[in-house]
Design an enzyme around this catalytic site. Structure first.
Site, PDB file in Angstrom:
ATOM      1  N   SER A  64       0.803  -1.225   0.000  1.00 52.51           N
ATOM      2  CA  SER A  64       0.000   0.000   0.000  1.00 52.51           C
ATOM      3  C   SER A  64       0.839   1.281   0.000  1.00 52.51           C
ATOM      4  O   SER A  64       1.588   1.533  -0.923  1.00 52.51           O
ATOM      5  CB  SER A  64      -0.953  -0.051   1.195  1.00 52.51           C
ATOM      6  N   ASP A 276      -3.328   6.437  -2.972  1.00 55.14           N
ATOM      7  CA  ASP A 276      -2.149   5.864  -2.317  1.00 55.14           C
ATOM      8  C   ASP A 276      -1.559   4.797  -3.245  1.00 55.14           C
ATOM      9  O   ASP A 276      -2.032   4.600  -4.365  1.00 55.14           O
ATOM     10  CB  ASP A 276      -2.483   5.325  -0.919  1.00 55.14           C
ATOM     11  N   ASP A 280      -6.310   2.274  -2.912  1.00 52.42           N
ATOM     12  CA  ASP A 280      -7.531   2.039  -2.129  1.00 52.42           C
ATOM     13  C   ASP A 280      -7.855   3.208  -1.193  1.00 52.42           C
ATOM     14  O   ASP A 280      -8.788   3.132  -0.400  1.00 52.42           O
ATOM     15  CB  ASP A 280      -7.489   0.700  -1.361  1.00 52.42           C
ATOM     16  N   GLU A 370     -12.479   6.350   6.646  1.00 52.02           N
ATOM     17  CA  GLU A 370     -11.499   6.776   7.634  1.00 52.02           C
ATOM     18  C   GLU A 370     -11.018   8.150   7.189  1.00 52.02           C
ATOM     19  O   GLU A 370     -11.037   8.467   5.994  1.00 52.02           O
ATOM     20  CB  GLU A 370     -10.323   5.793   7.683  1.00 52.02           C
ATOM     21  N   ALA A 371     -10.525   8.952   8.146  1.00 52.70           N
ATOM     22  CA  ALA A 371     -10.036  10.291   7.805  1.00 52.70           C
ATOM     23  C   ALA A 371      -8.944  10.213   6.731  1.00 52.70           C
ATOM     24  O   ALA A 371      -8.798  11.115   5.907  1.00 52.70           O
ATOM     25  CB  ALA A 371      -9.520  10.987   9.057  1.00 52.70           C
ATOM     26  N   ARG A 497      -3.947   5.928  21.632  1.00 54.34           N
ATOM     27  CA  ARG A 497      -4.159   4.493  21.368  1.00 54.34           C
ATOM     28  C   ARG A 497      -2.832   3.874  20.941  1.00 54.34           C
ATOM     29  O   ARG A 497      -2.019   4.529  20.273  1.00 54.34           O
ATOM     30  CB  ARG A 497      -5.228   4.260  20.306  1.00 54.34           C
ATOM     31  N   PRO A 498      -2.600   2.608  21.326  1.00 54.49           N
ATOM     32  CA  PRO A 498      -1.355   1.958  20.923  1.00 54.49           C
ATOM     33  C   PRO A 498      -1.378   1.651  19.430  1.00 54.49           C
ATOM     34  O   PRO A 498      -2.437   1.341  18.881  1.00 54.49           O
ATOM     35  CB  PRO A 498      -1.359   0.659  21.739  1.00 54.49           C
ATOM     36  N   THR A 501       1.205  -1.942  15.066  1.00 58.25           N
ATOM     37  CA  THR A 501       2.368  -2.595  14.452  1.00 58.25           C
ATOM     38  C   THR A 501       3.704  -2.329  15.137  1.00 58.25           C
ATOM     39  O   THR A 501       4.649  -3.077  14.966  1.00 58.25           O
ATOM     40  CB  THR A 501       2.512  -2.138  12.984  1.00 58.25           C
TER      41      THR A 501
END
Length: 541
Positions: A64, A276, A280, A370-371, A497-498, A501
């Site tokens: 990606s 991208d 996608d 998603e943003a 948030r963790p 990856t």
């Protein structure tokens, strides 16, 4: 299962010693030279999955928006959706197995998932334009063949095209023809039908500059160009002939750095967009007369599409339920506009496309983005049947016309997954039909200034969240600290948030002014560093 063949081929795709990888939302991703064994084994897994569900499964070789040196792989389930979570675990086990245990793990998966080894298996495979993709896709084909699976190699395709093809195959052509021509024809026909109805149809050319991230999007848009109506003129930039994939360009670069990509010359008020690397995701942007850069991200794309669909649903007069699904990263202004002005229900879910897709399936019409620009619209079976019947049978002219527009929108949208080409055509059609300029679209609401930061920590698992990742429940004291900091600023919100990856914690903050958002993000980062085991020196403002 031919044990000797498996041994022989497995030895040709050896696993580097000590390497452990995890199958996540994006499948596997790593440096390309470390992935040969993973590809071979995902070929094996695709055959097992195909036999388990008696359907065609997809394998997409891509990383990606990652740098060109990386690569990755993800499996596509029968209706073009992401691999089922229980199988993500099998993927991880298989990828990390030592050579001598491969046979045993395959047998275990077959037992757990009730796989009949004598059934036929069918796999579709596609790849992006990375230099390593052809070799890695061959490794996957070796895996498919060794377990006696049939495969069709689509070669160079965008990720959403492979998802589309898998869905067409498994719906026996109901969703469309499982070929690239079938994809181009279905989308362009729906797009032409919509453009014909636009108030300024025919006379004014619609120009759009597209940054293709030096990736697959450029190849496929060039193939599709002959199918476009003459009113639409696309200008491809970063088409992969000169520069490296995703280098200083692409949707992710533009969204993260809030600036135009290299290799695209922007004139004031020109409509531009970026794909991208595997096409996608999409974001739009323009430069105003004063030279200021304006980003139109996934939140604003979802809002534009929602406004349009809500008007059409009102016109057809059906009680179809529509909702928008967002993550905690969605700008507060977009949520407020959708709920308060547009009066559309908004649901917040955990980050990751699979969570959004899953929630959107609960409604007759579920819009999710998603943003970062990855998203699509899902129509329930019941909604689709109703709309197609009204488009054919409805006596009232206005209602029938509105139903026809909805039907064209359904055919133009790739409902399997976010698709930059399909989303771009949807946006272009909506702007044309509503007679909106990119500036008018941007002015629907004003984004709250925000800042996204990363904090290095020793172990990301010390952070645990709840309420769709909007509140931290561990470590103790962190959420209370964040709430106290947020109270200092107007219209403010912050969460942590963790990462999925790496050992970093992501910090998001928004507030009335950019200074306030930056200050809040910095203060929250310090709190994370202090309370969650930060690595190295505390974050600098």
């Amino acid at each position: 299962m031919d044990t000797e063949a498996l041994k022989k081929y497995s030895a040709l795709h050896p696993k580097p010693a000590g390497l452990t990888l995890q199958y996540g939302t994006a499948g596997f991703r790593s440096k390309a030279e470390r992935l040969d064994h993973v590809m071979f084994r995902m070929g094996l897994l695709a055959v097992l999955r195909s036999r388990a569900v008696a359907s065609t499964i997809g394998i997409m070789v891509t990383a990606s928006h990652n740098p060109e040196e990386d690569n990755g792989v993800k499996l596509v389930d029968p209706l073009g959706e992401m691999l089922h979570p229980s199988w993500e675990e099998y993927a991880t086990q298989l990828a990390n197995a030592e050579e001598q245990d491969l046979q045993k793990i395959i047998t275990e998966i077959c037992q757990k998932a009730a796989v009949n080894q004598h059934k036929d298996a069918s796999v579709f495979i596609g790849r992006d334009t990375r230099p390593s993709s052809e070799r890695l896709s061959q490794a996957a084909i070796d895996g498919i063949s060794v377990l006696g699976g049939q495969y069709q190699d689509y070669g160079l395709v965008t990720t959403p095209q492979l998802h589309y093809m898998v869905c067409c195959q498994n719906t026996r052509g109901q969703y469309g023809k499982a070929t690239l021509e079938g994809y181009y024809e279905k989308l362009s026909k729906a797009f032409m039908e919509l453009i014909k109805k636009s108030p300024s149809s025919g006379e004014n050319q619609r120009d759009l500059k597209i940054d293709c991230a030096n990736g697959i999007g450029a190849l496929k848009l060039s193939e599709m160009e002959p199918y476009f109506p003459k009113e639409v003129r696309i200008h491809l930039c970063n088409d992969g002939t000169k520069e490296k994939l995703n280098h200083l360009c692409g949707a992710d670069f533009v969204k993260v750095h809030q600036k135009p990509p290299a290799g695209l010359d922007m004139k004031p008020n020109e409509r531009c967009c970026s794909f991208d690397g595997d096409a996608d995701r999409i974001v739009y942007y323009y430069k105003d007369a004063a030279g200021h850069f304006h980003l139109i991200d996934g939140d604003k794309i979802a809002t534009l599409i929602s406004i349009f669909l809500k008007e059409l649903l009102a016109k057809v007069g059906q009680t179809l339920k529509m909702a928008v699904v967002q993550t905690a990263y969605a700008n507060g202004s977009s949520t407020r506009y959708l709920e308060q002005t547009l009066k559309v229900p908004v649901h917040c879910v955990k980050t990751g496309v699979k969570h959004l897709h899953h929630k959107a399936q609960e409604f007759d019409v579920g819009v999710y983005f998603e943003a970062n620009g990855h998203g699509t619209v899902l129509f329930s079976k019941a909604a689709e049947t109703t709309i197609r019947e009204l488009a054919k049978e409805e006596k009232d002219d206005d209602k029938r016309e509105a139903a026809k527009v909805l039907e064209n929108m359904m055919d133009l949208i790739n409902q399997t997954v976010g698709d930059a080409i399909s989303d771009m055509l949807v946006i272009e059609a909506v702007l044309a039909l509503k007679g909106l300029t990119v500036q008018q679209w941007d002015a629907i609401y004003t984004d709250l200034p925000n800042r996204l930061l990363k904090v290095q920590v020793a172990d990301r698992r010390v952070i645990d969240t709840t309420d769709a990742e909007r509140r931290a429940v561990r470590p103790p004291g962190l959420q209370e600290t964040i709430e106290a900091l947020v109270k200092k600023y107007s219209q403010a919100r912050a969460f942590v948030r963790p990462s999925g990856t790496e050992d970093v914690v992501r910090v998001y903050a928004e507030a009335e002014t950019q200074e306030a958002a930056d200050a809040l993000a910095h203060e929250v980062s310090l709190a994370v560093h202090h309370l969650a085991g930060g690595r190295g020196a505390p974050p600098q403002p």
